[in-house]
Design a protein around this motif. Sequence first.
Motif, mmCIF file in Angstrom:
data_model
loop_
_atom_site.group_PDB
_atom_site.id
_atom_site.type_symbol
_atom_site.label_atom_id
_atom_site.label_comp_id
_atom_site.label_asym_id
_atom_site.label_seq_id
_atom_site.Cartn_x
_atom_site.Cartn_y
_atom_site.Cartn_z
ATOM 1 N N SER A 98 -50.229 4.826 4.213
ATOM 2 C CA SER A 98 -49.293 5.869 3.771
ATOM 3 C C SER A 98 -47.881 5.314 3.609
ATOM 4 O O SER A 98 -46.909 5.880 4.107
ATOM 5 C CB SER A 98 -49.288 7.034 4.767
ATOM 6 O OG SER A 98 -50.581 7.573 4.924
ATOM 7 N N LEU A 99 -47.791 4.221 2.916
ATOM 8 C CA LEU A 99 -46.501 3.548 2.776
ATOM 9 C C LEU A 99 -45.500 4.412 2.021
ATOM 10 O O LEU A 99 -45.851 5.173 1.110
ATOM 11 C CB LEU A 99 -46.672 2.211 2.076
ATOM 12 C CG LEU A 99 -47.234 1.100 2.976
ATOM 13 C CD1 LEU A 99 -47.789 -0.046 2.148
ATOM 14 C CD2 LEU A 99 -46.162 0.605 3.937
ATOM 15 N N LYS A 100 -44.248 4.282 2.433
ATOM 16 C CA LYS A 100 -43.146 5.034 1.850
ATOM 17 C C LYS A 100 -42.111 4.059 1.286
ATOM 18 O O LYS A 100 -42.022 2.914 1.740
ATOM 19 C CB LYS A 100 -42.473 5.885 2.923
ATOM 20 C CG LYS A 100 -43.399 6.813 3.677
ATOM 21 C CD LYS A 100 -42.646 7.505 4.810
ATOM 22 C CE LYS A 100 -43.556 8.416 5.605
ATOM 23 N NZ LYS A 100 -42.829 9.083 6.716
ATOM 24 N N PRO A 101 -41.292 4.515 0.334
ATOM 25 C CA PRO A 101 -40.229 3.626 -0.165
ATOM 26 C C PRO A 101 -39.328 3.098 0.947
ATOM 27 O O PRO A 101 -38.829 1.967 0.855
ATOM 28 C CB PRO A 101 -39.464 4.527 -1.132
ATOM 29 C CG PRO A 101 -40.505 5.473 -1.638
ATOM 30 C CD PRO A 101 -41.397 5.746 -0.455
ATOM 31 N N ASP A 102 -39.118 3.882 2.002
ATOM 32 C CA ASP A 102 -38.289 3.438 3.122
ATOM 33 C C ASP A 102 -38.911 2.284 3.897
ATOM 34 O O ASP A 102 -38.244 1.653 4.722
ATOM 35 C CB ASP A 102 -38.026 4.595 4.095
ATOM 36 C CG ASP A 102 -36.992 5.570 3.563
ATOM 37 O OD1 ASP A 102 -36.851 6.652 4.145
ATOM 38 O OD2 ASP A 102 -36.337 5.246 2.552
ATOM 39 N N ASP A 103 -40.178 1.998 3.660
ATOM 40 C CA ASP A 103 -40.827 0.857 4.315
ATOM 41 C C ASP A 103 -40.532 -0.455 3.604
ATOM 42 O O ASP A 103 -40.923 -1.525 4.083
ATOM 43 C CB ASP A 103 -42.345 1.067 4.378
ATOM 44 C CG ASP A 103 -42.745 2.241 5.239
ATOM 45 O OD1 ASP A 103 -43.669 2.988 4.830
ATOM 46 O OD2 ASP A 103 -42.160 2.411 6.325
ATOM 47 N N THR A 104 -39.868 -0.391 2.472
ATOM 48 C CA THR A 104 -39.529 -1.600 1.725
ATOM 49 C C THR A 104 -38.626 -2.502 2.561
ATOM 50 O O THR A 104 -37.569 -2.080 3.035
ATOM 51 C CB THR A 104 -38.823 -1.240 0.409
ATOM 52 O OG1 THR A 104 -39.740 -0.523 -0.425
ATOM 53 C CG2 THR A 104 -38.343 -2.489 -0.315
ATOM 54 N N ALA A 105 -39.053 -3.741 2.754
ATOM 55 C CA ALA A 105 -38.320 -4.688 3.593
ATOM 56 C C ALA A 105 -39.057 -6.025 3.589
ATOM 57 O O ALA A 105 -40.188 -6.123 3.104
ATOM 58 C CB ALA A 105 -38.215 -4.167 5.028
ATOM 59 N N VAL A 106 -38.415 -7.010 4.158
ATOM 60 C CA VAL A 106 -39.095 -8.255 4.498
ATOM 61 C C VAL A 106 -39.634 -8.087 5.916
ATOM 62 O O VAL A 106 -38.894 -7.701 6.819
ATOM 63 C CB VAL A 106 -38.139 -9.463 4.423
ATOM 64 C CG1 VAL A 106 -38.877 -10.734 4.854
ATOM 65 C CG2 VAL A 106 -37.582 -9.622 3.019
ATOM 66 N N TYR A 107 -40.909 -8.360 6.079
ATOM 67 C CA TYR A 107 -41.567 -8.189 7.369
ATOM 68 C C TYR A 107 -41.773 -9.559 8.025
ATOM 69 O O TYR A 107 -42.246 -10.500 7.382
ATOM 70 C CB TYR A 107 -42.908 -7.489 7.177
ATOM 71 C CG TYR A 107 -42.761 -6.013 6.934
ATOM 72 C CD1 TYR A 107 -42.258 -5.531 5.730
ATOM 73 C CD2 TYR A 107 -43.097 -5.087 7.915
ATOM 74 C CE1 TYR A 107 -42.096 -4.170 5.508
ATOM 75 C CE2 TYR A 107 -42.948 -3.729 7.701
ATOM 76 C CZ TYR A 107 -42.444 -3.279 6.499
ATOM 77 O OH TYR A 107 -42.283 -1.926 6.287
ATOM 78 N N SER A 156 -42.820 1.371 -4.199
ATOM 79 C CA SER A 156 -42.177 2.135 -5.265
ATOM 80 C C SER A 156 -42.545 3.608 -5.143
ATOM 81 O O SER A 156 -43.624 3.958 -4.682
ATOM 82 C CB SER A 156 -42.599 1.603 -6.625
ATOM 83 O OG SER A 156 -43.982 1.776 -6.809
ATOM 84 N N SER A 157 -41.623 4.444 -5.591
ATOM 85 C CA SER A 157 -41.851 5.893 -5.487
ATOM 86 C C SER A 157 -42.590 6.437 -6.697
ATOM 87 O O SER A 157 -42.763 5.752 -7.691
ATOM 88 C CB SER A 157 -40.521 6.613 -5.317
ATOM 89 O OG SER A 157 -39.675 6.311 -6.401
#
Length: 125
Positions: free
Chosen positions: A85-94, A124-125
């Motif tokens: 359930s990924l969200k745009p706010d999860d965008t990052a380097v992990y 992406s949204s």
Amino acid sequence: QVQLVETGGGLVQAGDSLRLSCAASGRTFSHYAMGWFRQAPGKEREFVAAISRSAGITDYADSVKGRFTVSRDNANNAVHLRMNSLKPDDTAVYYCAVVRRGASMSRRSTNYEYWGQGTQVTVSS
């Protein structure tokens, strides 16, 4: 020499899933707790999840609880992060990281001694 290599990042749409993996070498992997952190552009690195040496205890940031699952395979020196359930706010380097000798699993980045190079996750949204 401890090395951590993350894989599995990519570009996905909101609602999709990804599974990140971290391959560890150079240390008796099963003796150490591991963590996942992330850093979005212009923001500080933040805690995502952590797992104890035996995988008996896990901890999650509130923002990912119920969506992300951390696991480890000590026989193969690997730790994984399943992200649903990924969200745009999860965008990052992990990043994956291993704690300092004698340290327990932690939400504090200063408790971690070695870090991988990171893998980009873009939602992406």
